[in-house]
Design a protein around this motif. Structure first.
Motif, PDB file in Angstrom:
ATOM      1  N   TYR A   6       0.864  -1.182   0.000  1.00  0.00           N
ATOM      2  CA  TYR A   6       0.000   0.000   0.000  1.00  0.00           C
ATOM      3  C   TYR A   6       0.902   1.235   0.000  1.00  0.00           C
ATOM      4  O   TYR A   6       1.810   1.354   0.834  1.00  0.00           O
ATOM      5  N   ILE A   7       0.634   2.125  -0.933  1.00  0.00           N
ATOM      6  CA  ILE A   7       1.477   3.308  -1.084  1.00  0.00           C
ATOM      7  C   ILE A   7       0.603   4.554  -1.128  1.00  0.00           C
ATOM      8  O   ILE A   7      -0.438   4.573  -1.799  1.00  0.00           O
ATOM      9  N   LYS A   8       1.020   5.571  -0.393  1.00  0.00           N
ATOM     10  CA  LYS A   8       0.277   6.838  -0.345  1.00  0.00           C
ATOM     11  C   LYS A   8       1.257   7.990  -0.516  1.00  0.00           C
ATOM     12  O   LYS A   8       2.223   8.114   0.243  1.00  0.00           O
ATOM     13  N   ILE A   9       0.992   8.817  -1.522  1.00  0.00           N
ATOM     14  CA  ILE A   9       1.845   9.967  -1.815  1.00  0.00           C
ATOM     15  C   ILE A   9       0.966  11.204  -1.906  1.00  0.00           C
ATOM     16  O   ILE A   9      -0.065  11.200  -2.596  1.00  0.00           O
ATOM     17  N   LEU A  28       4.574   3.920   3.061  1.00  0.00           N
ATOM     18  CA  LEU A  28       4.480   2.546   2.585  1.00  0.00           C
ATOM     19  C   LEU A  28       3.994   1.630   3.697  1.00  0.00           C
ATOM     20  O   LEU A  28       4.318   1.839   4.878  1.00  0.00           O
ATOM     21  N   GLU A  29       3.230   0.616   3.313  1.00  0.00           N
ATOM     22  CA  GLU A  29       2.784  -0.399   4.265  1.00  0.00           C
ATOM     23  C   GLU A  29       2.724  -1.744   3.544  1.00  0.00           C
ATOM     24  O   GLU A  29       2.137  -1.858   2.456  1.00  0.00           O
ATOM     25  N   ILE A  59       2.692   8.211 -10.657  1.00  0.00           N
ATOM     26  CA  ILE A  59       2.666   6.980  -9.876  1.00  0.00           C
ATOM     27  C   ILE A  59       2.967   5.775 -10.761  1.00  0.00           C
ATOM     28  O   ILE A  59       3.481   4.753 -10.281  1.00  0.00           O
ATOM     29  N   MET A  60       2.675   5.891 -12.062  1.00  0.00           N
ATOM     30  CA  MET A  60       2.980   4.799 -12.979  1.00  0.00           C
ATOM     31  C   MET A  60       4.482   4.562 -13.076  1.00  0.00           C
ATOM     32  O   MET A  60       4.933   3.414 -13.191  1.00  0.00           O
ATOM     33  N   LYS A  61       5.263   5.628 -13.021  1.00  0.00           N
ATOM     34  CA  LYS A  61       6.709   5.487 -13.030  1.00  0.00           C
ATOM     35  C   LYS A  61       7.188   4.824 -11.745  1.00  0.00           C
ATOM     36  O   LYS A  61       8.110   3.992 -11.761  1.00  0.00           O
ATOM     37  N   ASN A  77      -2.465   1.863  -4.793  1.00  0.00           N
ATOM     38  CA  ASN A  77      -2.186   3.286  -4.635  1.00  0.00           C
ATOM     39  C   ASN A  77      -3.323   3.954  -3.874  1.00  0.00           C
ATOM     40  O   ASN A  77      -4.470   3.949  -4.329  1.00  0.00           O
ATOM     41  N   LEU A  78      -3.019   4.551  -2.734  1.00  0.00           N
ATOM     42  CA  LEU A  78      -4.016   5.242  -1.917  1.00  0.00           C
ATOM     43  C   LEU A  78      -3.863   6.754  -1.980  1.00  0.00           C
ATOM     44  O   LEU A  78      -4.574   7.480  -1.290  1.00  0.00           O
TER      45      LEU A  78
END
Length: 208
Positions: A6-9, A28-29, A59-61, A77-78
């Motif tokens: 799980y990623i949050k930006i 990141l989790e 985020i695709m990169k 992606n969160l």
């Protein structure tokens, strides 16, 4: 069952170093601690500029770079689909010219606000109204420095303090000030414009 990352930006991330890692911009989790630790050190960008600059990243990169290391890793992606890395050089941040610009901006805002208040008072004829009210209530002519002018001046000062929610360097309440709201809205508009412009030009960032 495959592992899930799980990623949050956030939309805008500020950094002060040239080697930008995934852990610098993302939260990141993952149930696998080793995957999480490894990806935090994943290099996203090598900044070459000496001064502050902004870089639009997709985020695709990020997903592409992660899959180069963990091809079977599932990614959720969160956060934002496109985000901005805002690089501010430490030398540039300490530049005297930046301090001079802040001082000049404060002086301009102060003079502009004072001019607006004085212009408003003259347009509506506040002095004449106060003189007529004072003479009507007391039967004495006003000399221009009565209780009406004093309380009006105090009221303007109190109104400004309450409106901007600041007294000195402290906030009166925990609510955001109107200036903070407007600055956040302006920042969101700038970020959206930068991202849309980058997408229209179909530009991308390559990792050195």
């Amino acid at each position: 069952m495959s592992e899930v990352l799980y990623i949050k930006i956030d939309q805008n991330i500020e950094v002060d170093h040239t080697d930008v890692r995934l852990g610098d911009v993302a939260k990141l989790e993952c149930t696998n601690a080793s995957v999480k630790t490894r990806l935090k050190t994943l290099k996203l960008l090598k900044i070459q500029a000496e001064k502050s600059n902004r870089y639009v990243f997709s985020i695709m990169k990020v997903v592409e770079l992660i899959h180069e290391i963990y091809p079977d890793l599932e990614i959720q992606n969160l956060g934002e689909s496109d985000f901005i890395i805002d690089y501010e050089s430490q030398e540039y941040a300490r530049d005297r010219w930046s301090l001079i610009k802040v001082v000049l901006l404060c002086i301009t805002i102060f003079i502009g606000s004072a001019f607006s208040i004085m212009t408003f008072n003259n347009d509506v004829g506040v002095n004449q109204v106060f003189q007529q009210v004072y003479e009507l209530m007391t039967g004495q002519p006003s000399d221009g420095f009565t209780i009406l002018e004093i309380t009006y001046s105090i009221g303007i000062a109190v109104g400004i303090i309450v409106f901007y929610n600041h007294f000195g360097g402290k906030k009166i309440t925990k609510d955001p000030t109107p200036m903070e709201v407007e600055m956040r809205q302006y920042e969101n508009d700038v970020n959206t414009t930068l991202i849309d412009g980058c997408n229209r030009k179909e530009t991308s960032i390559d990792v050195d």
